[in-house]
Design a protein around this motif. Structure first.
Motif, short mmCIF file in Angstrom:
data_model
loop_
_atom_site.label_atom_id
_atom_site.label_comp_id
_atom_site.label_asym_id
_atom_site.label_seq_id
_atom_site.Cartn_x
_atom_site.Cartn_y
_atom_site.Cartn_z
N SER A 98 0.83 -1.21 0.00
CA SER A 98 0.00 0.00 0.00
C SER A 98 0.86 1.26 0.00
O SER A 98 0.59 2.21 -0.74
N VAL A 99 1.90 1.26 0.83
CA VAL A 99 2.78 2.43 0.90
C VAL A 99 3.54 2.62 -0.41
O VAL A 99 3.67 3.74 -0.92
N LEU A 100 4.03 1.52 -0.96
CA LEU A 100 4.80 1.61 -2.21
C LEU A 100 3.95 2.16 -3.34
O LEU A 100 4.40 3.01 -4.12
N ILE A 101 2.72 1.69 -3.45
CA ILE A 101 1.83 2.19 -4.51
C ILE A 101 1.51 3.67 -4.28
O ILE A 101 1.50 4.47 -5.22
N ALA A 102 1.25 4.03 -3.03
CA ALA A 102 0.96 5.44 -2.73
C ALA A 102 2.14 6.33 -3.09
O ALA A 102 1.96 7.48 -3.52
N MET A 103 3.37 5.81 -2.94
CA MET A 103 4.55 6.59 -3.27
C MET A 103 4.78 6.69 -4.77
O MET A 103 5.57 7.53 -5.23
N GLY A 104 4.13 5.81 -5.54
CA GLY A 104 4.26 5.86 -6.99
C GLY A 104 4.99 4.70 -7.63
O GLY A 104 5.12 4.64 -8.85
N TYR A 105 5.49 3.77 -6.82
CA TYR A 105 6.15 2.59 -7.39
C TYR A 105 5.12 1.71 -8.10
O TYR A 105 3.93 1.70 -7.74
N LYS A 106 5.58 0.95 -9.07
CA LYS A 106 4.73 -0.02 -9.75
C LYS A 106 5.01 -1.41 -9.19
O LYS A 106 6.17 -1.79 -9.00
N ILE A 107 3.96 -2.16 -8.90
CA ILE A 107 4.11 -3.53 -8.42
C ILE A 107 4.08 -4.45 -9.63
O ILE A 107 3.15 -4.43 -10.43
N ARG A 156 13.20 2.58 2.86
CA ARG A 156 14.47 3.30 2.70
C ARG A 156 15.47 2.49 1.88
O ARG A 156 16.23 3.03 1.07
N GLY A 157 15.46 1.16 2.09
CA GLY A 157 16.35 0.30 1.30
C GLY A 157 16.02 0.34 -0.18
O GLY A 157 16.91 0.38 -1.03
N ILE A 158 14.72 0.34 -0.49
CA ILE A 158 14.29 0.42 -1.89
C ILE A 158 14.73 1.74 -2.51
O ILE A 158 15.25 1.79 -3.63
N ILE A 159 14.52 2.82 -1.77
CA ILE A 159 14.91 4.15 -2.27
C ILE A 159 16.41 4.21 -2.54
O ILE A 159 16.86 4.77 -3.55
N SER A 160 17.19 3.62 -1.65
CA SER A 160 18.65 3.64 -1.84
C SER A 160 19.09 2.86 -3.06
O SER A 160 20.12 3.15 -3.68
N LEU A 161 18.29 1.86 -3.46
CA LEU A 161 18.66 1.02 -4.60
C LEU A 161 18.17 1.59 -5.94
O LEU A 161 18.88 1.52 -6.95
N VAL A 162 16.94 2.15 -5.96
CA VAL A 162 16.38 2.57 -7.24
C VAL A 162 15.81 3.98 -7.22
O VAL A 162 15.27 4.46 -8.23
N GLY A 163 15.91 4.67 -6.09
CA GLY A 163 15.41 6.03 -6.01
C GLY A 163 13.91 6.11 -5.80
O GLY A 163 13.22 5.10 -5.71
N LYS A 164 13.41 7.34 -5.75
CA LYS A 164 11.98 7.58 -5.56
C LYS A 164 11.28 7.79 -6.90
O LYS A 164 11.89 8.33 -7.84
N PRO A 165 10.00 7.43 -6.99
CA PRO A 165 9.24 7.75 -8.20
C PRO A 165 8.98 9.25 -8.26
O PRO A 165 9.17 9.98 -7.28
N LEU A 166 8.49 9.68 -9.40
CA LEU A 166 8.11 11.07 -9.55
C LEU A 166 6.85 11.38 -8.75
O LEU A 166 6.03 10.49 -8.50
N GLU A 167 6.69 12.65 -8.40
CA GLU A 167 5.47 13.08 -7.70
C GLU A 167 4.23 12.69 -8.51
O GLU A 167 3.20 12.32 -7.96
N SER A 168 4.33 12.80 -9.82
CA SER A 168 3.18 12.51 -10.69
C SER A 168 2.79 11.04 -10.70
O SER A 168 1.71 10.68 -11.17
N ASP A 169 3.69 10.17 -10.21
CA ASP A 169 3.40 8.73 -10.18
C ASP A 169 2.60 8.32 -8.94
O ASP A 169 2.12 7.19 -8.85
N ARG A 170 2.49 9.22 -7.98
CA ARG A 170 1.81 8.86 -6.74
C ARG A 170 0.36 8.49 -7.00
O ARG A 170 -0.29 9.05 -7.87
N GLN A 171 -0.14 7.53 -6.21
CA GLN A 171 -1.50 7.06 -6.38
C GLN A 171 -2.25 7.12 -5.05
O GLN A 171 -1.65 6.99 -3.98
N LYS A 172 -3.55 7.31 -5.16
CA LYS A 172 -4.38 7.32 -3.96
C LYS A 172 -4.70 5.89 -3.56
O LYS A 172 -5.09 5.07 -4.39
#
Length: 441
Positions: free
Chosen positions: A27-36, A109-125
């Protein structure tokens, strides 16, 4: 040039409590904009949410880690086995990071360190109750973390910490959001659900929480109740139709010497009286339990006592596991360990004994009509579902043929016509109005 959105793969092993952890992380990953992503070879990072409770679970987790590494160069391990980082890193030094259970923020934090954060526009509700990894018509509702018991064969308190109950308002908000999304069955879980509220101000009880949850007008199924007075109070709610008449209570054994070595209370007579009391309160109750065969020091006579209990108690569902050392558990150092082959043989014998009982129990349901919650419908119209007596994934199922037009989540009336030791077949009687959110059992 567009920036690629990182794709995350996630596999979750073990119990329903681990599944809830995986849902929260997803849920957190999708909200941040990552794709599962389901296909490992398309993932930028794979997260393996492991189980580490018993030997076979550790082996399964290690295999899952190895499989993930075959497809992805960046693998993060979390969950119960993650609390034993050295075991993982010794075998798989190429793993990117290892985190214990409940360390969602660290995993992110581990994921962010490996591949960075998604764009703001990728965030999902994301819904307040999060992403479900179950079918949309049922959901697990975790009411507490950790455990305050000190069973000698278990290391859950050291892995997940002491009991930490959720406030009832938080639980109710999640339950209401789930029901608003169409969930028809709430499966209440904790390491020991009957311990709920022991650590909170005012000591709210599981039975009081279940009474509040009844306002959702959904099927309420409770898992993992320690044999206790609180379990009896929940049975009283079952008799009133507030909670499904399904009691999941792990007895583990009945011989007092073995139970003492397990650091658990009880004996065969006390347990039989407790079961008799529960059946007197709620004659419709289905009781499932789990047992350990071949615990260190268990004699043939003590195992026979357990077998006699199985024959007399006539429980509806039983699981039995041959004892397995758990790294860090007190029981590992106990004298007189039982030969591994004997452990396996005893567990198999107990399950053979229970199979006959389960067959007879299901035979008593022939010709009776039940409400069935449909979990799956095949392309050729064969529906698979459950009644009030079956929990998903761990109990038997009810198959209904010639049901084209039905969908998962539908509720039907059906009559039992066939069965074996575990599963049943039924014929469709009627389809309940799809507009009705809840039909009392």
């Amino acid at each position: 040039m567009a920036i690629k959105t990182p794709k995350i793969g996630l596999v979750s092993l073990g119990c329903a409590k681990n599944l809830v952890d995986a849902q929260r992380l997803t849920s957190v990953l999708i909200a941040m904009g990552y794709k599962i992503e389901n296909e490992y070879d398309k993932c930028d990072v794979v997260v393996v949410n492991t189980c580490g409770f018993i030997g076979p679970a550790v082996e399964e987790s290690m295999q899952a880690i190895g499989e993930a590494l075959n497809y992805s160069r960046k693998v993060i391990v979390t969950g119960c086995l993650g609390a034993r980082a050295k075991v993982i890193m010794d075998k798989y030094p190429q793993v990117a990071a290892v985190y214990g259970p409940g360390m969602r923020a660290s995993v992110i934090r581990g994921i962010i360190s490996l591949v960075g954060k998604p764009l703001e526009s990728d965030r999902q509700k994301v819904s307040p109750s999060g992403v479900l990894l179950t079918p949309p018509h049922y959901a697990y509702l975790k009411i507490a973390e950790g455990c305050r018991h000190k069973c000698s064969f278990c290391i859950i308190p050291s892995l997940r910490g002491p009991l930490r109950s959720r406030e009832s308002d938080s639980i109710m908000k999640e339950a209401i959001d789930l029901t608003n999304r169409g969930v028809k069955e709430l499966l209440i879980i904790a390491q020991d659900s009957s311990d709920y509220g022991h650590d909170l101000k005012g000591r709210p009880s599981l039975s009081s929480l279940m009474t509040k949850l009844s306002d959702t007008k959904r099927w309420l199924r409770v898992h993992y109740l320690y044999p206790s007075d609180e379990a009896t109070k929940v049975v009283e709610l079952m008799a009133k139709g507030i909670v499904l008449p399904y009691l999941d209570v792990p007895f583990q054994h009945v011989n007092p010497t073995i139970l003492k070595a397990m650091n658990r209370p009880g004996n065969i007579e006390k347990t039989l009286r407790m079961i008799e009391k529960w059946r007197d309160i709620c004659p419709d109750i289905a009781i499932r339990s789990t047992f350990i065969a071949g615990f260190p020091g268990e004699t043939q006579e003590q195992f026979n006592e357990l077998l006699d209990f199985i024959k007399e108690a006539k429980l509806d569902r039983v699981g039995c596991f041959p004892y397995s050392d758990v790294d860090g558990a007190t029981a590992n150092s106990y004298l007189n360990p039982v030969d591994e082959q004997i452990r396996e043989e005893r567990a198999a014998l107990l399950m053979e004994t229970q199979a006959k009982i389960s067959y007879q129990k299901l035979n008593e349901r022939i010709g009776k009509e039940y409400q069935i919650l449909i979990d799956y419908v095949s392309d050729d119209g064969i529906a698979v579902g459950r009644s009030k007596y079956e929990s998903p994934d761990i109990d038997g199922v009810i198959t209904i043929e010639n049901t084209k037009g039905l969908n998962p989540g539908d509720m039907v009336n059906a009559k039992i016509i066939e069965h074996d030791e575990h599963d049943m077949k039924a014929e469709l009687v009627s389809v309940l109005d799809g507009k009705i959110d809840f039909i009392p059992f």
